[in-house]
Design an enzyme around this catalytic site. Structure first.
Site, PDB file in Angstrom:
ATOM      1  N   ASN A   1       0.893  -1.047  -0.156  1.00  0.00           N
ATOM      2  CA  ASN A   1       0.033   0.098  -0.008  1.00  0.00           C
ATOM      3  C   ASN A   1       0.909   1.344  -0.036  1.00  0.00           C
ATOM      4  OD1 ASN A   1      -1.588   2.179   0.818  1.00  0.00           O
ATOM      5  ND2 ASN A   1      -2.202   1.376   2.675  1.00  0.00           N
TER       6      ASN A   1
ATOM      7  N   LYS B   1       0.064   4.227  -0.313  1.00  0.00           N
ATOM      8  CA  LYS B   1      -0.376   5.493   0.312  1.00  0.00           C
ATOM      9  C   LYS B   1      -0.272   6.686  -0.494  1.00  0.00           C
ATOM     10  CE  LYS B   1       0.204   3.292   4.909  1.00  0.00           C
ATOM     11  NZ  LYS B   1       0.182   3.299   6.332  1.00  0.00           N
TER      12      LYS B   1
ATOM     13  N   HIS C   1      -9.256   1.297   5.205  1.00  0.00           N
ATOM     14  CA  HIS C   1      -7.962   1.531   5.809  1.00  0.00           C
ATOM     15  C   HIS C   1      -8.229   2.542   7.191  1.00  0.00           C
ATOM     16  CE1 HIS C   1      -4.058   2.736   6.492  1.00  0.00           C
ATOM     17  NE2 HIS C   1      -3.627   1.478   6.003  1.00  0.00           N
TER      18      HIS C   1
ATOM     19  N   GLU D   1      -6.529   4.811   8.162  1.00  0.00           N
ATOM     20  CA  GLU D   1      -6.186   6.391   7.601  1.00  0.00           C
ATOM     21  C   GLU D   1      -7.455   6.962   6.822  1.00  0.00           C
ATOM     22  OE1 GLU D   1      -2.494   5.500   5.659  1.00  0.00           O
ATOM     23  OE2 GLU D   1      -1.762   5.099   7.520  1.00  0.00           O
TER      24      GLU D   1
ATOM     25  N   GLU E   1      -5.143  -4.506  11.031  1.00  0.00           N
ATOM     26  CA  GLU E   1      -4.161  -3.555  11.304  1.00  0.00           C
ATOM     27  C   GLU E   1      -4.124  -2.930  12.439  1.00  0.00           C
ATOM     28  OE1 GLU E   1      -2.080  -2.619   7.098  1.00  0.00           O
ATOM     29  OE2 GLU E   1      -3.775  -1.121   7.511  1.00  0.00           O
TER      30      GLU E   1
ATOM     31  N   GLY F   1       2.803   2.199  10.686  1.00  0.00           N
ATOM     32  CA  GLY F   1       3.901   3.456  10.488  1.00  0.00           C
ATOM     33  C   GLY F   1       4.655   3.828  11.659  1.00  0.00           C
TER      34      GLY F   1
ATOM     35  N   SER G   1       3.733  -2.241  10.182  1.00  0.00           N
ATOM     36  CA  SER G   1       5.232  -2.126  10.343  1.00  0.00           C
ATOM     37  C   SER G   1       5.903  -3.346   9.891  1.00  0.00           C
ATOM     38  CB  SER G   1       5.527  -1.668  11.810  1.00  0.00           C
ATOM     39  OG  SER G   1       5.305  -0.256  11.866  1.00  0.00           O
TER      40      SER G   1
HETATM   41  P1  PGA Z   1       3.085   0.283   7.679  1.00  0.00           P
HETATM   42  O1  PGA Z   1       1.613   0.500   6.928  1.00  0.00           O
HETATM   43  O2  PGA Z   1       3.639  -0.889   7.029  1.00  0.00           O
HETATM   44  O3  PGA Z   1       3.971   1.431   7.077  1.00  0.00           O
HETATM   45  O4  PGA Z   1       2.958   0.279   8.906  1.00  0.00           O
HETATM   46  C1  PGA Z   1       0.618  -0.500   6.886  1.00  0.00           C
HETATM   47  C2  PGA Z   1      -0.647  -0.292   6.419  1.00  0.00           C
HETATM   48  O5  PGA Z   1      -1.013   0.896   6.626  1.00  0.00           O
HETATM   49  O6  PGA Z   1      -1.092  -0.774   5.365  1.00  0.00           O
END
Ligand code: PGA
Length: 248
Positions: A11, A13, A95, A97, A165, A171, A210
């Site tokens: 992803n 983003k 997601h 976010e 998640e 992140g 992560s």
């Molecule tokens: P990340 O993001 O691997 O940077 O923690 C995962 C995600 O939001 O899908």
């Protein structure tokens, strides 16, 4: 170890310009003969170009979100049909976010999942608890309520992938412990089987938060972990390929 073919999805983003298509080329070259399915969800601006670069390879390309409508007066939005028209075969919905930045609730996420199906896309639906919810001991209850509210009727292994998640692990460099991941994934599996029957054993459950080459070898073999949804570590092909190599 997972009982189905694992799925590793990147992803990107809100990262990536045309220069980043070189990473798609590098992933494409590195996945010949790998034991898992692989997908990349670049920003909407790159979906069409990415599908061109991935043509003929076992590399799925998709969107990170879609509107519920097929088209209309929705400035700035992208429909599932547009993702499919650009060559995409996947869409991520729900997601954290999106849930946070755009106040998306479970009902909207469910409608977006149905929009993805309407356009023939494989839907990757994200759920996960916040740090406060985990501290309050509410993790499993939150997952149950997100599953009930956002997973549509008619879900199957062919049309749905669920990504767990934990919001606090996205992140941040923090990952859930192996026991926490096992517990959450077992719970999600039980809920899906209770609702959709034994065939829901085939719905792939991805862990996200992560995931990196250095921890993928520990996370991917856990029971009920059928792959990973990868943010930061999917931006560089070398890191992403390191995670793919740990999948089976
Ligand atoms: P990340 O993001 O691997 O940077 O923690 C995962 C995600 O939001 O899908």
């Amino acid at each position: 170890m997972s009982t189905v073919r694992q799925f590793v999805v990147g992803n990107w983003k809100m990262n990536g310009t045309r220069a980043s298509l070189a990473e798609i080329d590098a992933v494409r070259s590195g996945i010949g003969g790998v034991a898992c399915d692989v997908g990349i969800c670049p920003p909407a601006t790159l979906i069409a170009a990415a599908t061109e670069r991935a043509r003929g390879a076992a590399l799925m390309i998709g969107g990170q979100d879609c509107h519920t409508a097929a088209g209309g007066a929705h400035t700035g939005d992208v429909s599932a049909e547009m993702i499919a028209d650009a060559g995409g075969t996947l869409v991520v919905v729900g997601h954290s976010e999106r849930r946070t930045d755009h106040d998306e609730d479970d009902a909207l996420v469910r409608a977006k999942a149905e929009a993805g199906w309407r356009a023939g896309l494989l839907v990757i639906l994200c759920i996960g608890e916040t740090e406060a919810q985990r501290r309050a001991g509410e993790t499993l209850a939150v997952l149950s309520s997100q599953l009930e509210g956002s997973v549509p009727d008619g879900s199957s292994a062919e049309n749905l992938v669920v990504a767990y998640e934990p919001v606090w692990a996205i992140g941040t460099g923090l990952t859930a412990s192996n026991d926490d991941i096992r517990e959450a994934h077992a719970h999600i599996r039980t809920e899906l089987v209770a609702r959709f029957g034994e065939a829901a054993a085939g719905i792939r459950l991805l862990y996200g938060g992560s995931v990196k080459p250095g921890n993928a070898g520990e996370i991917l073999p856990l029971a009920n972990v059928d792959g990973a949804l990868v943010g930061g570590a999917s931006l560089k092909a070398a890191d992403f390929l390191g995670i793919i190599a740990a999948a089976g």
